[in-house]
Design a protein around this motif. Structure first.
Motif, PDB file in Angstrom:
ATOM      1  N   VAL A  15       7.634  -5.860  19.736  1.00  0.00           N
ATOM      2  CA  VAL A  15       7.686  -5.656  21.185  1.00  0.00           C
ATOM      3  C   VAL A  15       6.451  -4.962  21.761  1.00  0.00           C
ATOM      4  O   VAL A  15       6.142  -5.129  22.935  1.00  0.00           O
ATOM      5  CB  VAL A  15       8.955  -4.870  21.591  1.00  0.00           C
ATOM      6  CG1 VAL A  15      10.194  -5.703  21.366  1.00  0.00           C
ATOM      7  CG2 VAL A  15       9.050  -3.539  20.877  1.00  0.00           C
ATOM      8  N   GLU A  16       5.761  -4.186  20.950  1.00  0.00           N
ATOM      9  CA  GLU A  16       4.561  -3.447  21.384  1.00  0.00           C
ATOM     10  C   GLU A  16       3.532  -3.493  20.256  1.00  0.00           C
ATOM     11  O   GLU A  16       3.252  -2.481  19.624  1.00  0.00           O
ATOM     12  CB  GLU A  16       4.909  -1.978  21.700  1.00  0.00           C
ATOM     13  CG  GLU A  16       5.887  -1.778  22.821  1.00  0.00           C
ATOM     14  CD  GLU A  16       5.236  -1.783  24.197  1.00  0.00           C
ATOM     15  OE1 GLU A  16       3.989  -1.868  24.288  1.00  0.00           O
ATOM     16  OE2 GLU A  16       5.988  -1.693  25.179  1.00  0.00           O
ATOM     17  N   PRO A  17       2.958  -4.668  19.987  1.00  0.00           N
ATOM     18  CA  PRO A  17       2.096  -4.821  18.802  1.00  0.00           C
ATOM     19  C   PRO A  17       0.850  -3.943  18.787  1.00  0.00           C
ATOM     20  O   PRO A  17       0.305  -3.688  17.722  1.00  0.00           O
ATOM     21  CB  PRO A  17       1.728  -6.305  18.812  1.00  0.00           C
ATOM     22  CG  PRO A  17       1.990  -6.770  20.202  1.00  0.00           C
ATOM     23  CD  PRO A  17       3.072  -5.901  20.758  1.00  0.00           C
ATOM     24  N   GLU A  18       0.410  -3.434  19.930  1.00  0.00           N
ATOM     25  CA  GLU A  18      -0.797  -2.605  19.934  1.00  0.00           C
ATOM     26  C   GLU A  18      -0.519  -1.135  19.644  1.00  0.00           C
ATOM     27  O   GLU A  18      -1.442  -0.359  19.454  1.00  0.00           O
ATOM     28  CB  GLU A  18      -1.536  -2.758  21.261  1.00  0.00           C
ATOM     29  CG  GLU A  18      -2.150  -4.151  21.416  1.00  0.00           C
ATOM     30  CD  GLU A  18      -3.068  -4.229  22.600  1.00  0.00           C
ATOM     31  OE1 GLU A  18      -2.699  -3.733  23.683  1.00  0.00           O
ATOM     32  OE2 GLU A  18      -4.158  -4.782  22.438  1.00  0.00           O
ATOM     33  N   ILE A  19       0.749  -0.749  19.600  1.00  0.00           N
ATOM     34  CA  ILE A  19       1.080   0.634  19.270  1.00  0.00           C
ATOM     35  C   ILE A  19       0.944   0.830  17.767  1.00  0.00           C
ATOM     36  O   ILE A  19       1.442   0.042  16.976  1.00  0.00           O
ATOM     37  CB  ILE A  19       2.514   1.004  19.710  1.00  0.00           C
ATOM     38  CG1 ILE A  19       2.596   1.081  21.230  1.00  0.00           C
ATOM     39  CG2 ILE A  19       2.938   2.334  19.093  1.00  0.00           C
ATOM     40  CD1 ILE A  19       3.986   1.389  21.748  1.00  0.00           C
ATOM     41  N   ARG A  33      10.139  12.927  15.085  1.00  0.00           N
ATOM     42  CA  ARG A  33       8.855  13.148  15.752  1.00  0.00           C
ATOM     43  C   ARG A  33       7.926  11.990  15.401  1.00  0.00           C
ATOM     44  O   ARG A  33       7.660  11.738  14.223  1.00  0.00           O
ATOM     45  CB  ARG A  33       8.270  14.479  15.295  1.00  0.00           C
ATOM     46  CG  ARG A  33       7.041  14.903  16.061  1.00  0.00           C
ATOM     47  CD  ARG A  33       6.648  16.320  15.697  1.00  0.00           C
ATOM     48  NE  ARG A  33       7.675  17.243  16.167  1.00  0.00           N
ATOM     49  CZ  ARG A  33       7.906  18.435  15.618  1.00  0.00           C
ATOM     50  NH1 ARG A  33       7.194  18.855  14.602  1.00  0.00           N
ATOM     51  NH2 ARG A  33       8.850  19.221  16.102  1.00  0.00           N
ATOM     52  N   LEU A  34       7.451  11.291  16.423  1.00  0.00           N
ATOM     53  CA  LEU A  34       6.530  10.171  16.230  1.00  0.00           C
ATOM     54  C   LEU A  34       5.178  10.511  16.834  1.00  0.00           C
ATOM     55  O   LEU A  34       5.097  10.953  17.975  1.00  0.00           O
ATOM     56  CB  LEU A  34       7.055   8.905  16.938  1.00  0.00           C
ATOM     57  CG  LEU A  34       8.369   8.328  16.478  1.00  0.00           C
ATOM     58  CD1 LEU A  34       8.749   7.137  17.350  1.00  0.00           C
ATOM     59  CD2 LEU A  34       8.284   7.908  15.025  1.00  0.00           C
ATOM     60  N   PHE A  35       4.130  10.295  16.054  1.00  0.00           N
ATOM     61  CA  PHE A  35       2.765  10.386  16.563  1.00  0.00           C
ATOM     62  C   PHE A  35       2.257   8.960  16.645  1.00  0.00           C
ATOM     63  O   PHE A  35       2.284   8.231  15.640  1.00  0.00           O
ATOM     64  CB  PHE A  35       1.883  11.226  15.634  1.00  0.00           C
ATOM     65  CG  PHE A  35       2.251  12.677  15.635  1.00  0.00           C
ATOM     66  CD1 PHE A  35       1.708  13.538  16.580  1.00  0.00           C
ATOM     67  CD2 PHE A  35       3.147  13.177  14.712  1.00  0.00           C
ATOM     68  CE1 PHE A  35       2.061  14.887  16.591  1.00  0.00           C
ATOM     69  CE2 PHE A  35       3.509  14.514  14.712  1.00  0.00           C
ATOM     70  CZ  PHE A  35       2.959  15.375  15.656  1.00  0.00           C
ATOM     71  N   ILE A  36       1.825   8.561  17.844  1.00  0.00           N
ATOM     72  CA  ILE A  36       1.410   7.176  18.063  1.00  0.00           C
ATOM     73  C   ILE A  36       0.003   7.117  18.637  1.00  0.00           C
ATOM     74  O   ILE A  36      -0.499   8.107  19.172  1.00  0.00           O
ATOM     75  CB  ILE A  36       2.386   6.433  19.005  1.00  0.00           C
ATOM     76  CG1 ILE A  36       2.396   7.077  20.404  1.00  0.00           C
ATOM     77  CG2 ILE A  36       3.785   6.377  18.412  1.00  0.00           C
ATOM     78  CD1 ILE A  36       3.092   6.252  21.468  1.00  0.00           C
ATOM     79  N   ASP A  37      -0.598   5.939  18.538  1.00  0.00           N
ATOM     80  CA  ASP A  37      -1.895   5.701  19.161  1.00  0.00           C
ATOM     81  C   ASP A  37      -1.877   4.309  19.760  1.00  0.00           C
ATOM     82  O   ASP A  37      -1.054   3.461  19.379  1.00  0.00           O
ATOM     83  CB  ASP A  37      -3.026   5.845  18.138  1.00  0.00           C
ATOM     84  CG  ASP A  37      -4.355   6.205  18.796  1.00  0.00           C
ATOM     85  OD1 ASP A  37      -4.411   6.343  20.041  1.00  0.00           O
ATOM     86  OD2 ASP A  37      -5.350   6.347  18.064  1.00  0.00           O
ATOM     87  N   HIS A  38      -2.784   4.073  20.690  1.00  0.00           N
ATOM     88  CA  HIS A  38      -2.897   2.791  21.391  1.00  0.00           C
ATOM     89  C   HIS A  38      -4.366   2.633  21.789  1.00  0.00           C
ATOM     90  O   HIS A  38      -5.013   3.628  22.137  1.00  0.00           O
ATOM     91  CB  HIS A  38      -1.994   2.802  22.633  1.00  0.00           C
ATOM     92  CG  HIS A  38      -1.879   1.491  23.312  1.00  0.00           C
ATOM     93  ND1 HIS A  38      -2.817   1.020  24.195  1.00  0.00           N
ATOM     94  CD2 HIS A  38      -0.914   0.537  23.220  1.00  0.00           C
ATOM     95  CE1 HIS A  38      -2.449  -0.167  24.636  1.00  0.00           C
ATOM     96  NE2 HIS A  38      -1.296  -0.488  24.053  1.00  0.00           N
ATOM     97  N   PRO A  39      -4.902   1.419  21.743  1.00  0.00           N
ATOM     98  CA  PRO A  39      -6.318   1.223  22.093  1.00  0.00           C
ATOM     99  C   PRO A  39      -6.686   1.748  23.486  1.00  0.00           C
ATOM    100  O   PRO A  39      -7.816   2.181  23.709  1.00  0.00           O
ATOM    101  CB  PRO A  39      -6.507  -0.296  22.025  1.00  0.00           C
ATOM    102  CG  PRO A  39      -5.435  -0.770  21.114  1.00  0.00           C
ATOM    103  CD  PRO A  39      -4.275   0.179  21.297  1.00  0.00           C
TER     104      PRO A  39
END
Length: 146
Positions: A15-19, A33-39
């Motif tokens: 659903v959110e392939p760039e995450i 707890r989630l640490f995420i990144d995105h371009p």
């Protein structure tokens, strides 16, 4: 990487392939707890959208979603490659029983990332260049102030 993190990454990829999920960590058995990144960076709207995709996990845990911040976690070989030239702090495991070493490694190595492969990272620390297999790393992150 934990089974939980792998499961969350697979769900989000649809659903959110760039995450990119940098770390999924259960704290005190009740908080995920989630640490995420995105371009394009991590915004509040992105965190809210991600939270909406993880309703099943919100039923079991209190969910915290965060950007990596300036002390970004390094959890995959690609992260070390991407940040070559930057300073990092790497926390090491204890030497395993039966594993011979000339001298025990320090528990923490801080220095410039100067090399990375699929199996190990090389760091130029103040006391010399050190090559560390990924399976010996407990946790690592960039050091802010660069």
């Amino acid at each position: 990487m934990t089974g939980l993190q792998t499961e969350i990454e697979a769900r989000l990829a649809a659903v959110e392939p760039e995450i990119e999920v940098l770390l999924a960590l259960v704290v005190s058995g009740t908080t995920l707890r989630l640490f995420i990144d995105h371009p394009d960076g991590v915004t509040l709207a992105l965190c809210e959208r991600l939270s909406g995709h993880l309703g099943e996990y919100r039923e079991r845990f209190s969910l915290e979603v965060s950007s990596p911040g300036s002390n970004r976690l390094l959890t995959k070989p690609q992260h070390y490659t991407r940040f070559l030239g930057r300073r990092a702090r790497v926390r090491l495991r204890e030497a395993s029983e039966g594993h011979r070493q000339a001298a025990p490694p320090p528990k923490v190595v801080v220095g410039e990332l100067v090399g990375a492969s699929d199996r190990e990272v090389t760091i130029a620390a103040t006391d010399g260049v050190v090559t560390i297999p990924y399976d010996q790393i407990v946790r690592s992150n960039l050091v802010s102030g660069d």
